[in-house]
Each structure stands twice: as C-alpha cells, then as structure tokens.
Scaffold this motif. Structure first.
Motif, PDB file in Angstrom:
ATOM      1  N   TRP A  34     -82.062 -26.135   4.123  1.00  0.00           N
ATOM      2  CA  TRP A  34     -82.416 -24.887   4.665  1.00  0.00           C
ATOM      3  C   TRP A  34     -81.945 -24.779   6.014  1.00  0.00           C
ATOM      4  N   CYS A  53     -92.475 -33.162   9.495  1.00  0.00           N
ATOM      5  CA  CYS A  53     -91.925 -31.988  10.211  1.00  0.00           C
ATOM      6  C   CYS A  53     -93.061 -30.981  10.056  1.00  0.00           C
ATOM      7  N   ALA A 110     -86.038 -27.626  -0.832  1.00  0.00           N
ATOM      8  CA  ALA A 110     -86.006 -28.838  -1.087  1.00  0.00           C
ATOM      9  C   ALA A 110     -84.918 -29.568  -1.663  1.00  0.00           C
ATOM     10  N   HIS A 158     -92.940 -36.916   2.295  1.00  0.00           N
ATOM     11  CA  HIS A 158     -91.680 -36.281   2.570  1.00  0.00           C
ATOM     12  C   HIS A 158     -91.655 -35.269   3.649  1.00  0.00           C
ATOM     13  N   CYS A 159     -92.526 -34.331   3.570  1.00  0.00           N
ATOM     14  CA  CYS A 159     -92.639 -33.096   4.337  1.00  0.00           C
ATOM     15  C   CYS A 159     -93.440 -33.165   5.517  1.00  0.00           C
ATOM     16  N   ARG A 185     -88.800 -27.146  15.536  1.00  0.00           N
ATOM     17  CA  ARG A 185     -90.148 -26.781  14.756  1.00  0.00           C
ATOM     18  C   ARG A 185     -89.674 -25.923  13.560  1.00  0.00           C
ATOM     19  N   MET A 236     -82.771 -28.073   8.184  1.00  0.00           N
ATOM     20  CA  MET A 236     -83.487 -28.952   7.498  1.00  0.00           C
ATOM     21  C   MET A 236     -82.529 -29.558   6.310  1.00  0.00           C
ATOM     22  N   TYR A 237     -82.509 -30.722   6.181  1.00  0.00           N
ATOM     23  CA  TYR A 237     -81.451 -31.333   5.105  1.00  0.00           C
ATOM     24  C   TYR A 237     -81.893 -31.356   3.941  1.00  0.00           C
ATOM     25  N   PHE A 291     -95.772 -22.478   7.113  1.00  0.00           N
ATOM     26  CA  PHE A 291     -95.846 -21.881   5.645  1.00  0.00           C
ATOM     27  C   PHE A 291     -96.945 -20.749   5.290  1.00  0.00           C
TER      28      PHE A 291
HETATM   29  C1  HEC Z   1     -86.899 -33.580   9.243  1.00  0.00           C
HETATM   30  C2  HEC Z   1     -87.977 -32.384   9.426  1.00  0.00           C
HETATM   31  C3  HEC Z   1     -88.151 -31.755   7.975  1.00  0.00           C
HETATM   32  C4  HEC Z   1     -88.593 -32.363   6.953  1.00  0.00           C
HETATM   33  C5  HEC Z   1     -88.994 -33.899   7.049  1.00  0.00           C
HETATM   34  C6  HEC Z   1     -89.019 -31.239   6.115  1.00  0.00           C
HETATM   35  N1  HEC Z   1     -88.426 -30.077   6.539  1.00  0.00           N
HETATM   36 FE1  HEC Z   1     -88.451 -28.309   5.691  1.00  0.00          FE
HETATM   37  N2  HEC Z   1     -87.836 -27.193   7.577  1.00  0.00           N
HETATM   38  C7  HEC Z   1     -87.467 -28.187   8.685  1.00  0.00           C
HETATM   39  C8  HEC Z   1     -87.032 -27.032   9.492  1.00  0.00           C
HETATM   40  C9  HEC Z   1     -86.365 -27.662  10.958  1.00  0.00           C
HETATM   41  C10 HEC Z   1     -87.053 -25.997   9.080  1.00  0.00           C
HETATM   42  C11 HEC Z   1     -86.362 -24.601   9.516  1.00  0.00           C
HETATM   43  C12 HEC Z   1     -84.812 -24.691   9.465  1.00  0.00           C
HETATM   44  C13 HEC Z   1     -84.387 -23.337   9.935  1.00  0.00           C
HETATM   45  O1  HEC Z   1     -84.726 -22.416   9.863  1.00  0.00           O
HETATM   46  O2  HEC Z   1     -82.898 -23.522  10.499  1.00  0.00           O
HETATM   47  C14 HEC Z   1     -87.477 -25.956   7.670  1.00  0.00           C
HETATM   48  C15 HEC Z   1     -87.788 -24.847   6.795  1.00  0.00           C
HETATM   49  C16 HEC Z   1     -88.283 -25.133   5.688  1.00  0.00           C
HETATM   50  C17 HEC Z   1     -88.848 -24.029   4.856  1.00  0.00           C
HETATM   51  C18 HEC Z   1     -88.801 -22.639   5.204  1.00  0.00           C
HETATM   52  C19 HEC Z   1     -87.508 -21.907   4.458  1.00  0.00           C
HETATM   53  C20 HEC Z   1     -87.501 -20.307   4.934  1.00  0.00           C
HETATM   54  O3  HEC Z   1     -87.476 -19.627   4.013  1.00  0.00           O
HETATM   55  O4  HEC Z   1     -87.593 -20.143   6.050  1.00  0.00           O
HETATM   56  C21 HEC Z   1     -89.480 -24.680   3.587  1.00  0.00           C
HETATM   57  C22 HEC Z   1     -89.890 -23.787   2.703  1.00  0.00           C
HETATM   58  C23 HEC Z   1     -89.318 -26.019   3.714  1.00  0.00           C
HETATM   59  N3  HEC Z   1     -88.777 -26.224   5.023  1.00  0.00           N
HETATM   60  C24 HEC Z   1     -89.840 -26.839   3.033  1.00  0.00           C
HETATM   61  C25 HEC Z   1     -89.796 -28.311   3.138  1.00  0.00           C
HETATM   62  C26 HEC Z   1     -90.312 -29.157   1.982  1.00  0.00           C
HETATM   63  C27 HEC Z   1     -90.787 -28.924   0.647  1.00  0.00           C
HETATM   64  C28 HEC Z   1     -90.065 -30.563   2.558  1.00  0.00           C
HETATM   65  C29 HEC Z   1     -90.286 -31.898   1.978  1.00  0.00           C
HETATM   66  C30 HEC Z   1     -89.688 -31.990   0.700  1.00  0.00           C
HETATM   67  C31 HEC Z   1     -89.509 -30.329   3.929  1.00  0.00           C
HETATM   68  N4  HEC Z   1     -89.245 -28.943   4.190  1.00  0.00           N
HETATM   69  C32 HEC Z   1     -89.114 -31.416   4.850  1.00  0.00           C
HETATM   70  C33 HEC Z   1     -87.503 -29.307   8.883  1.00  0.00           C
HETATM   71  C34 HEC Z   1     -87.914 -30.309   7.943  1.00  0.00           C
END
Ligand code: HEC
Length: 176
Positions: free
Chosen positions: A131, A88, A127, A84-85, A106, A134-135, A110
């Motif tokens: 955020w 990206c 998740a 899932h993660c 981008r 990110m959906y 982490f």
């Molecule tokens: C389609 C792309 C995509 C996927 C797949 C994705 N993310 Fe993200 N994620 C993002 C983006 C883009 C951001 C930054 C969003 C923003 O700051 O607007 C982000 C931000 C985050 C952050 C940072 C939040 C912070 O405090 O700055 C975390 C933690 C995170 N994702 C966890 C996950 C996890 C766990 C998964 C899998 C379940 C996941 N993401 C899947 C695109 C993705």
C-alpha cells in the motif's frame, strides 16, 4: 602485399572460412523455440508452466478465504504481527514502530475511524499487495497468516476503543 598473400594460400583460406561458417550454421539449426513461442513441455519432463514452489504465492493468486476465527488463530496473528508489522506499525498499531522512530515514513494509526471501519479483508489485501510506501508481504507471510494478522489487528483496535459495556462483568468491576 600481394607477395605476402600468394594465390596458393587463397583456397586454404576460403576452406577455413567455409568450415567456420559451417559450424555456425549447425548451431543455428539446433532445436529451439522461436521468440514468444509458448513452450509445451520441458526437455527434462517437468510440468509447464512451472508450478509455484511451496510457501510462495503467485501475484495473480485469488485471495484465500479466511480461516475460522479461534484463539489459536489470534495467538498466531499476534506472533506474526509482532515479527512482520511492529517495526513500522508498533506494538499497539499506532504507527510509531522502531524504524519509524529512525526516519522511515510513518504509517497511519490503525485506530483511525477509517481503518476501524475498514473491512477485515482490507488488512489482508494490504499485507498481500502492499500500500503506497509499504511493500507487499505475500512472499513472506502465507495467506492464513495474513488472515491471522488481520484478526489480531481487529483485536488491537478493540483494545484501544472498547466501550465499558463491551467488557465482561468481572473485568468491568475492576475499572476505576
Ligand atoms: C517497513 C515499514 C512497514 C512494515 C514492516 C509494515 N508496514 Fe504497513 N504501512 C507502512 C507505511 C509507510 C504505510 C503507509 C503507506 C502510504 O500511505 O503510502 C502503511 C500502511 C498500512 C496500512 C494502511 C492502509 C490504509 O488503508 O491506509 C495497513 C492496513 C498496513 N500498513 C498493514 C500492515 C501489516 C498487516 C503489516 C505486517 C504484515 C505491515 N503493514 C507492515 C509501513 C509498513
């Protein structure tokens, strides 16, 4: 005009209209709830309000407590994270996943101080609710799996930021 519409036809026309209106009236009188009336039960006897289907999470659900941290949970987290993660966040969590290399916004690494110091709950919550760009993953990743992923992200963070003193003796001996 009047010759085309002889007076004898008028009563027939009126009767026809009345019959039509009568039909409409029956429809208006069929049993129904008024707008915004809370429904108490469904006609086929199903529970109301509808119960969530298995493996779905209502948005208002309370956060689930974390399961016990075990090697099996970490292995599950690794598997789910990679599904899932990684597209990206990448395999190491540094934010250069394949679709990012193809132009998706981008995500942050982490391995920043901020995310290293964030509580594990933060990863579960992101998740669950999404955020920024990110959906949310609540409909695709079950609560226990979100905790498993959060635990695995902790392991990823440790893998990039461990002091030599944290390593077991046997491993430390192999360092050069
Ligand atoms: C389609 C792309 C995509 C996927 C797949 C994705 N993310 Fe993200 N994620 C993002 C983006 C883009 C951001 C930054 C969003 C923003 O700051 O607007 C982000 C931000 C985050 C952050 C940072 C939040 C912070 O405090 O700055 C975390 C933690 C995170 N994702 C966890 C996950 C996890 C766990 C998964 C899998 C379940 C996941 N993401 C899947 C695109 C993705």
């Amino acid at each position: 005009m009047t010759r085309l519409f002889p007076a004898v036809l008028l009563p027939a026309l009126l009767l026809g209209t009345a019959a039509l209106l009568g039909a409409c009236d029956n429809m208006a009188k069929q049993p129904r709830d008024k707008t915004w009336t809370p429904a108490s039960s469904t006609s086929d006897g199903r529970a109301w309000p509808p119960q969530p289907a298995p493996n779905t999470v209502a948005r208002e659900d309370r956060p689930q407590p974390p399961p016990a941290l075990t090697p099996a949970l970490l292995a599950r987290g690794k598997e789910r994270y990679e599904i899932h993660c990684t597209p990206c966040h990448g395999y190491l969590g540094d934010g250069d996943g394949m679709i990012v290399q193809r132009g998706f916004p981008r995500p942050p690494s982490f391995h920043s101080d901020a995310l290293r110091n964030a509580p594990t709950r933060h990863f579960y919550d992101v998740a669950t609710n999404g955020w920024g760009a990110m959906y949310a993953y609540a409909d695709r990743v079950a609560p226990d799996d979100r905790w498993a992923i959060a635990a695995y992200i902790r392991a990823l963070q440790a893998s990039q930021h461990a002091a030599a003193a944290d390593l077991p003796d046997a491993v430390r001996g192999t360092l050069r």
